[in-house]
Design a protein around this motif. Structure first.
Motif, short mmCIF file in Angstrom:
data_model
loop_
_atom_site.label_atom_id
_atom_site.label_comp_id
_atom_site.label_asym_id
_atom_site.label_seq_id
_atom_site.Cartn_x
_atom_site.Cartn_y
_atom_site.Cartn_z
N THR A 114 4.74 -7.73 -2.37
CA THR A 114 6.00 -7.02 -2.10
C THR A 114 6.01 -5.76 -2.95
N THR A 115 6.05 -4.61 -2.27
CA THR A 115 5.97 -3.33 -2.95
C THR A 115 6.93 -2.33 -2.33
N GLN A 116 7.18 -1.26 -3.08
CA GLN A 116 7.82 -0.06 -2.56
C GLN A 116 6.72 0.98 -2.40
N ASN A 117 6.76 1.72 -1.30
CA ASN A 117 5.81 2.81 -1.10
C ASN A 117 6.49 4.07 -1.62
N VAL A 128 11.49 7.54 -3.61
CA VAL A 128 11.35 6.08 -3.78
C VAL A 128 12.24 5.38 -2.77
N GLY A 129 12.00 4.09 -2.59
CA GLY A 129 12.89 3.28 -1.78
C GLY A 129 12.30 2.79 -0.48
N TRP A 130 11.20 3.37 -0.05
CA TRP A 130 10.59 2.92 1.20
C TRP A 130 9.89 1.59 0.98
N GLU A 131 10.04 0.69 1.95
CA GLU A 131 9.39 -0.61 1.85
C GLU A 131 7.88 -0.47 1.93
N GLY A 132 7.18 -1.43 1.37
CA GLY A 132 5.73 -1.40 1.28
C GLY A 132 5.01 -1.31 2.61
N SER A 133 5.66 -1.73 3.69
CA SER A 133 5.03 -1.67 5.01
C SER A 133 5.18 -0.29 5.65
N GLY A 134 5.93 0.61 5.02
CA GLY A 134 6.13 1.96 5.58
C GLY A 134 4.85 2.77 5.56
N HIS A 135 4.58 3.48 6.65
CA HIS A 135 3.36 4.30 6.75
C HIS A 135 3.57 5.64 6.02
N ASP A 136 2.52 6.12 5.37
CA ASP A 136 2.60 7.37 4.60
C ASP A 136 3.17 8.53 5.42
N SER A 137 2.74 8.68 6.68
CA SER A 137 3.21 9.81 7.48
C SER A 137 4.70 9.72 7.79
N HIS A 138 5.24 8.50 7.96
CA HIS A 138 6.68 8.34 8.19
C HIS A 138 7.47 8.68 6.93
N ILE A 139 6.94 8.28 5.79
CA ILE A 139 7.63 8.56 4.53
C ILE A 139 7.64 10.07 4.27
N THR A 192 1.98 5.82 -3.44
CA THR A 192 1.47 4.71 -4.23
C THR A 192 2.40 3.53 -4.05
N HIS A 193 1.85 2.35 -4.18
CA HIS A 193 2.66 1.14 -4.04
C HIS A 193 3.03 0.63 -5.42
N VAL A 194 4.33 0.39 -5.61
CA VAL A 194 4.86 -0.14 -6.87
C VAL A 194 5.41 -1.53 -6.60
N ARG A 195 4.99 -2.47 -7.37
CA ARG A 195 5.41 -3.87 -7.19
C ARG A 195 6.91 -3.99 -7.37
N VAL A 196 7.57 -4.72 -6.47
CA VAL A 196 9.02 -4.94 -6.56
C VAL A 196 9.35 -6.40 -6.27
N PHE A 197 10.49 -6.82 -6.73
CA PHE A 197 11.03 -8.13 -6.42
C PHE A 197 12.28 -7.91 -5.59
#
Length: 178
Positions: free
Chosen positions: A84-87, A103-114, A63-68
């Motif tokens: 701008t989100t964390q995946n 937690v901690g992966w940037e929003g552009s990270g793909h689910d399979s990589h995470i 899930t994507h969580v909004r981050v600053f």
């Protein structure tokens, strides 16, 4: 960064962060449950799911969580929707308790990589031998989880009034229901 955003000192931010963290740790046994070998009652007691999903221990999704974040790294944290989100990767049991969170992966990270990262960590995600999680199609094919058939109806609203037409549609319907 949080201190400057809310006009509070770093000491105040740290103090309240610790208060919240202690509260979460007190709730640990109520909201977190590690997976076990037994078949969940939600599956065992339902003929739609048992014995077909008897080795399923929960669901896994991101899930994507909004981050600053600072402007210099915002590009990495931009999701496909431009925010701008964390995946965040999470697994949970059928009684809606978390069993793993990364937690901690940037929003552009793909689910399979995470997921690969979670599985490769020393104290990361562990899937019991012969057990699996339900996931969506974004995770590809790998031992330890089951995705729905691609190119086949998945959500209930995609099925006609008479229901499923073949075994793959039936599987996808049960997968999405569970």
């Amino acid at each position: 960064m949080i201190g400057s955003r809310y006009y509070r000192s770093i000491e105040t931010i740290h103090r309240y962060f610790r208060v919240v963290l202690r509260a979460i740790l007190k709730l640990y046994k109520l909201v977190i449950r590690l997976p076990d070998e037994s078949t969940p009652s939600e599956i065992r007691n339902n003929p739609r799911f048992y014995p077909y999903f008897k080795d399923c221990i929960g669901a896994l999704d991101g899930t994507h969580v909004r981050v600053f974040v600072p402007l210099i790294i915002q590009r990495r944290f931009r999701s496909h929707k431009g925010r701008t989100t964390q995946n965040v990767l999470a697994t949970f049991t059928f009684d809606l308790k978390f069993s793993y969170v990364l937690v901690g992966w940037e929003g552009s990270g793909h689910d399979s990589h995470i997921l690969s990262d979670a599985l490769s960590r020393l104290r990361g995600l562990r899937i019991l031998e012969g057990k699996y999680y339900l996931t969506d199609a974004g995770y590809g094919i790998r031992n330890g989880y089951i995705t729905p058939y691609r190119g086949v109806g998945y959500h209930l609203k995609e099925f006609s009034a008479q229901g499923h037409e073949n075994a793959k549609e039936l599987f996808n319907l049960c997968h999405s229901s569970l």
